[in-house]
Design an enzyme around this catalytic site. Structure first.
Site, PDB file in Angstrom:
ATOM      1  N   LYS A  10      21.941 -23.804  18.750  1.00 29.83           N
ATOM      2  CA  LYS A  10      22.100 -25.162  18.227  1.00 29.83           C
ATOM      3  C   LYS A  10      20.802 -25.981  18.309  1.00 29.83           C
ATOM      4  O   LYS A  10      19.852 -25.597  18.997  1.00 29.83           O
ATOM      5  CB  LYS A  10      23.215 -25.867  18.999  1.00 29.83           C
ATOM      6  CG  LYS A  10      24.595 -25.258  18.762  1.00 29.83           C
ATOM      7  CD  LYS A  10      25.641 -26.039  19.534  1.00 29.83           C
ATOM      8  CE  LYS A  10      27.035 -25.543  19.277  1.00 29.83           C
ATOM      9  NZ  LYS A  10      28.042 -26.361  19.996  1.00 29.83           N
ATOM     10  N   PHE A  58      35.611 -36.074  17.207  1.00 25.04           N
ATOM     11  CA  PHE A  58      34.208 -35.707  17.397  1.00 25.04           C
ATOM     12  C   PHE A  58      33.558 -35.102  16.153  1.00 25.04           C
ATOM     13  O   PHE A  58      32.371 -34.778  16.171  1.00 25.04           O
ATOM     14  CB  PHE A  58      34.055 -34.731  18.575  1.00 25.04           C
ATOM     15  CG  PHE A  58      34.820 -33.443  18.411  1.00 25.04           C
ATOM     16  CD1 PHE A  58      34.309 -32.399  17.653  1.00 25.04           C
ATOM     17  CD2 PHE A  58      36.053 -33.266  19.027  1.00 25.04           C
ATOM     18  CE1 PHE A  58      35.005 -31.205  17.513  1.00 25.04           C
ATOM     19  CE2 PHE A  58      36.759 -32.086  18.895  1.00 25.04           C
ATOM     20  CZ  PHE A  58      36.232 -31.047  18.122  1.00 25.04           C
ATOM     21  N   ARG A  86      31.258 -14.654  24.635  1.00 29.45           N
ATOM     22  CA  ARG A  86      31.886 -15.895  25.113  1.00 29.45           C
ATOM     23  C   ARG A  86      31.717 -16.038  26.634  1.00 29.45           C
ATOM     24  O   ARG A  86      31.505 -17.139  27.137  1.00 29.45           O
ATOM     25  CB  ARG A  86      33.344 -15.971  24.685  1.00 29.45           C
ATOM     26  CG  ARG A  86      33.453 -16.151  23.154  1.00 29.45           C
ATOM     27  CD  ARG A  86      34.800 -16.552  22.682  1.00 29.45           C
ATOM     28  NE  ARG A  86      35.172 -17.894  23.112  1.00 29.45           N
ATOM     29  CZ  ARG A  86      34.726 -19.030  22.567  1.00 29.45           C
ATOM     30  NH1 ARG A  86      33.848 -18.985  21.573  1.00 29.45           N
ATOM     31  NH2 ARG A  86      35.154 -20.192  23.010  1.00 29.45           N
ATOM     32  N   THR A  92      32.465 -24.811  27.661  1.00 29.16           N
ATOM     33  CA  THR A  92      31.930 -25.997  26.989  1.00 29.16           C
ATOM     34  C   THR A  92      31.781 -27.148  27.978  1.00 29.16           C
ATOM     35  O   THR A  92      30.779 -27.852  27.977  1.00 29.16           O
ATOM     36  CB  THR A  92      32.862 -26.419  25.831  1.00 29.16           C
ATOM     37  OG1 THR A  92      32.997 -25.313  24.938  1.00 29.16           O
ATOM     38  CG2 THR A  92      32.309 -27.604  25.073  1.00 29.16           C
ATOM     39  N   ARG A 103      25.053 -21.703  28.840  1.00 33.66           N
ATOM     40  CA  ARG A 103      25.287 -23.147  28.889  1.00 33.66           C
ATOM     41  C   ARG A 103      24.962 -23.741  30.264  1.00 33.66           C
ATOM     42  O   ARG A 103      24.482 -24.868  30.351  1.00 33.66           O
ATOM     43  CB  ARG A 103      26.711 -23.462  28.462  1.00 33.66           C
ATOM     44  CG  ARG A 103      26.903 -23.245  26.962  1.00 33.66           C
ATOM     45  CD  ARG A 103      28.328 -23.456  26.532  1.00 33.66           C
ATOM     46  NE  ARG A 103      28.452 -23.438  25.083  1.00 33.66           N
ATOM     47  CZ  ARG A 103      29.599 -23.250  24.449  1.00 33.66           C
ATOM     48  NH1 ARG A 103      30.725 -23.065  25.135  1.00 33.66           N
ATOM     49  NH2 ARG A 103      29.634 -23.250  23.129  1.00 33.66           N
ATOM     50  N   ASN A 113      25.256 -28.195  23.758  1.00 35.63           N
ATOM     51  CA  ASN A 113      25.520 -27.106  24.697  1.00 35.63           C
ATOM     52  C   ASN A 113      24.830 -25.802  24.306  1.00 35.63           C
ATOM     53  O   ASN A 113      25.238 -24.729  24.710  1.00 35.63           O
ATOM     54  CB  ASN A 113      27.025 -26.916  24.896  1.00 35.63           C
ATOM     55  CG  ASN A 113      27.757 -26.585  23.625  1.00 35.63           C
ATOM     56  OD1 ASN A 113      27.154 -26.202  22.624  1.00 35.63           O
ATOM     57  ND2 ASN A 113      29.068 -26.714  23.636  1.00 35.63           N
ATOM     58  N   HIS A 116      26.780 -21.707  19.979  1.00 39.72           N
ATOM     59  CA  HIS A 116      28.142 -21.606  19.441  1.00 39.72           C
ATOM     60  C   HIS A 116      28.476 -20.130  19.390  1.00 39.72           C
ATOM     61  O   HIS A 116      27.601 -19.297  19.151  1.00 39.72           O
ATOM     62  CB  HIS A 116      28.195 -22.189  18.024  1.00 39.72           C
ATOM     63  CG  HIS A 116      29.420 -21.786  17.259  1.00 39.72           C
ATOM     64  ND1 HIS A 116      30.592 -22.498  17.298  1.00 39.72           N
ATOM     65  CD2 HIS A 116      29.660 -20.716  16.441  1.00 39.72           C
ATOM     66  CE1 HIS A 116      31.501 -21.894  16.537  1.00 39.72           C
ATOM     67  NE2 HIS A 116      30.951 -20.814  16.011  1.00 39.72           N
TER      68      HIS A 116
END
Length: 138
Positions: A10, A58, A86, A92, A103, A113, A116
């Site tokens: 991100k 959001f 994951r 998150t 993260r 964070n 994705h």
């Protein structure tokens, strides 16, 4: 089971020059990179990608964040790649992140964070197809 999943690095991570560190982390964890590209999402592209969240409060801030700087899209492959990636990403919520996850190492907030990841085989296929043609995955 050999699977593919989508990783997005991100804007918060690309802006802090963490691309190489995240890629090394993924490869060291045994995942293979099958396709990779850096791109700047448009508002329309981000809205379409996150369409499932359009009714959530959001949504607008998520879209704004995702178009704020370039992202890196990666197709990862490995045994049980969806669940494996994951686990590597971590939760998150900052208070639930396990030490050593991507993260925990790099996230700034719930939204910023760093990464994705697809949450199921169905979303992995849809998300990979969104960013890559079959010819780009090798």
């Amino acid at each position: 089971m050999l699977q593919q999943t989508l990783c997005l690095i991100k804007p918060d991570a690309t802006q802090r020059n963490l691309i190489g560190k995240i890629i090394s982390y993924l490869e060291n964890a045994g995942l293979k990179i099958k396709a990779i590209k850096k791109l700047q999402l448009t508002q329309a592209q981000a809205e379409k990608f996150y369409l499932e969240h359009q009714d959530k409060p959001f949504f607008a801030s998520l879209v704004g964040f995702m178009i704020s700087a370039p992202i890196v899209a990666i197709v990862l492959e490995g045994e049980n790649a969806i669940a494996h990636y994951r686990e590597l990403m971590g939760a998150t919520n900052p208070e639930q992140r396990e030490a050593g996850t991507i993260r925990a190492l790099y996230a700034i907030s719930n939204q910023e964070n760093s990464v994705h990841g697809s949450d199921s085989e169905t979303s992995a296929k849809r998300e990979i197809d969104y960013f890559f043609s079959k010819e780009e995955i090798c």
